[in-house]
Design an enzyme around this catalytic site. Structure first.
Site, PDB file in Angstrom:
ATOM      1  N   SER A 109     -79.925 -51.440  14.705  1.00 30.34           N
ATOM      2  CA  SER A 109     -81.111 -50.617  14.514  1.00 30.34           C
ATOM      3  C   SER A 109     -82.260 -51.422  13.938  1.00 30.34           C
ATOM      4  CB  SER A 109     -80.808 -49.397  13.645  1.00 30.34           C
ATOM      5  OG  SER A 109     -79.976 -49.725  12.595  1.00 30.34           O
ATOM      6  N   GLU A 160     -82.581 -45.711  22.860  1.00 29.68           N
ATOM      7  CA  GLU A 160     -83.620 -46.712  23.124  1.00 29.68           C
ATOM      8  C   GLU A 160     -82.950 -47.898  23.824  1.00 29.68           C
ATOM      9  OE1 GLU A 160     -86.765 -46.012  19.460  1.00 29.68           O
ATOM     10  OE2 GLU A 160     -84.996 -47.225  19.055  1.00 29.68           O
TER      11      GLU A 160
END
Ligand SMILES: NC(=O)c1ccc[n+]([C@@H]2O[C@H](COP(=O)([O-])OP(=O)(O)OC[C@H]3O[C@@H](n4cnc5c(N)ncnc54)[C@H](O)[C@@H]3O)[C@@H](O)[C@H]2O)c1
Length: 507
Positions: free
Chosen positions: A123, A156
């Site tokens: 992340s 994503e």
């Protein structure tokens, strides 16, 4: 380029919170799934935990017993990385450390076939940096799921500097085939969501640090006026102050300490004191007596004085809807064309203006009101006044919004108030991200609605507010705080300027 064939085995390495969730998604989609974890016994325990979750889905009738049995048969813990040799995709969800991830992928590269797609769920690390350890970084991509992965639709799909288009497309299509909503983005700090969401936290903390209002009031305004699902203080208590701060810190560091991403000193102190949020029983709020039991009430003003009439000068822009609401409440409105004014004049002679990046103290007798997502549906509005504002004007401004059925929170004289400055900065970062090639407008809107539950994507919001609105507000804030934190981006400037030219005006 199409999605991976469902018969192709998928491996998940690192079977903690995220690994289990991602494995469940791939498994339910129909793939054979292999689980590997460095800690002995953990992959087996993860497999059991996943099957237990599938059992619960069967109980809730969201999965058939037959599908659960078939999924269970497709799920296998691996004893070593060598067992992953046949996999067509490996998704890594191990410790968030560059050296650990690089070492893992170096080893994997010697095990899997040449066509195997390699993906990281990092992340905050650079996808390019992790992939840099590989002999063939072209097949390496970021697949950033959100927690809990089986429930949250957003993924994503991050292309590192060396990622092949074919690999990114295959990862994108595979995520879509798994029932997710993928968005494509370039490898930049925070990707889309964690980059563009920073001001949501930062501006709330800044208003608090400026003694503008307490956390409960700021949260209530963000929710009840701004239309956000949760306020920044309650949300970070849920996420964990340490986790939220470390994301902010990492984005700030990765942007070479760009002042727009500066972490909050108030949050730092909270983390230092061990008040990490719900998980420690204390954060911005006290959870000792159960969830949110100790949360103070937001500031809510006593009844003010309902004005009999108001004069509307000029165009109220994003707050134009207020005029209809005021009339519906039985208050007379006289509209006057004004070149400069965009204000409501109260019977006291004082003025009521939409937050615009200026402060009340700069004017003789002004009360600012905050931006609402929807003035009709908002149940609370924030007002700010300075010591120079007359008590009558504040009482009439309060009474006016109360007559429209709103609770009123009077906060300090903070330029750009709470919602307005937050939305303006989110809109700015979104424009900046598109201009820098991070993602498309559409994908950014999707990512912010699905990743952090915003009521509108930044571009939808920007269109509603008018093309100049965010630029003008930030320009004013920048004048008052020249640190650069509020400096509107060149992209936002271009956007505002282009619209002026189209309308035949000048910038
Ligand atoms: N938790 C979240 O909300 C979240 C959301 C999106 C992305 N991520 C990212 O996902 C990754 C995993 O996070 P998490 O919260 O699931 O962590 P976690 O601590 O729950 O699980 C990590 C697992 O990886 C294992 N592990 C560590 N080093 C390993 C190695 N070299 N080889 C194999 N296994 C190894 C550990 O034993 C552990 O089981 C991190 O990169 C994190 O940044 C986390």
């Amino acid at each position: 380029m199409t999605a991976l064939d469902l018969s192709s085995p998928v491996a998940v390495v690192g079977t903690g919170t995220m690994g289990q969730g991602i494995a469940q998604v791939a498994l339910v989609a129909g793939h054979p799934v292999r689980l590997y974890d460095a800690a002995p016994g953990r992959a087996r325990a993860a497999a059991d935990a996943i099957v237990a979750r599938l059992d619960r889905l069967v109980e809730k009738e969201r999965l058939t017993g037959a599908d659960r049995d078939a999924a269970r048969d497709r799920l296998r813990p691996a004893e070593s990385l060598g067992d992953l040799a046949e996999c067509a995709l490996v998704v890594e969800a191990v410790l968030e450390r560059l050296d650990v991830k690089q070492e893992l992928f170096r080893e994997l590269e010697g095990i899997v076939g040449e066509d195997c797609l390699l993906a990281t769920n990092t992340s905050s690390l650079s996808v390019t940096a992790i992939g840099g350890a590989l002999a063939n970084p072209g097949r390496f991509v970021g697949l950033h799921f959100f927690n809990p992965a089986p429930l949250l639709p957003l993924v994503e799909v991050v292309s590192g500097f060396a990622t092949d288009v074919t690999s990114a497309t295959r990862a994108y299509e595979t995520a879509r085939a798994w029932g997710k909503t993928p968005v494509a983005c370039a490898d930049t700090p925070g990707f889309i969501v964690n980059r563009i969401a920073r001001p949501f936290y930062a501006e709330a903390f800044a208003v608090y640090e400026a003694q503008g209002a307490d956390p409960a009031t700021i949260d209530a305004v963000l929710r009840e006026c701004g239309g956000f699902r949760m306020g920044a203080f309650e949300l970070t208590d849920l996420i964990g102050q340490d986790v939220n701060e470390s994301v902010t810190h990492s984005v700030w560091e990765s942007f070479f300490q760009d002042v727009r991403f500066t972490p909050s000193l108030a949050q730092r102190r909270l983390v230092e004191s061990g008040r990490l949020g719900r998980k420690t029983g204390h954060g911005w709020y006290d959870y000792a007596d159960g969830a949110g039991g100790g949360r103070p009430e937001p500031h809510t003003a006593e009844p003010g004085r309902t004005p009999a009439h108001v004069v509307a000068e000029g165009d109220l822009g994003p707050a134009s809807e207020l005029l209809a609401l005021i009339r519906e409440a039985g208050i007379q409105v006289r509209e006057e064309d004004e070149d400069h004014g965009t204000r409501l004049v109260l019977p006291s002679g004082g003025q009521l203006a939409l937050a615009d990046g200026q402060t009340s103290v700069e004017f003789r007798d002004v009360v600012y009101f905050d931006l609402a997502l929807d003035y009709r549906r908002a149940t609370r509005i924030a007002l700010s006044a300075s010591q120079d504002t007359s008590p009558q004007t504040l009482a009439e401004a309060t009474g006016l919004f109360q007559a429209l059925g709103k609770d009123v929170s009077v906060i300090g004289d903070v330029p750009g108030m709470i919602v307005a400055r937050t939305v303006a900065r989110i809109v700015d970062l979104a424009h900046d991200a598109v201009a820098k090639g991070v993602a498309t407008e559409e994908d950014i809107d999707t990512a912010m609605r699905l990743g952090v539950n915003y009521p509108l994507g930044p571009f939808e919001w920007s269109r509603r507010l008018g093309r100049n609105w965010a630029y003008a507000l930030l320009d004013d804030l920048h004048l008052r705080d020249p640190s650069g934190r509020y400096a509107p981006s060149l992209a936002l400037y271009r956007h505002a300027y282009a619209s002026d030219k189209r309308q035949g005006g000048s910038s």
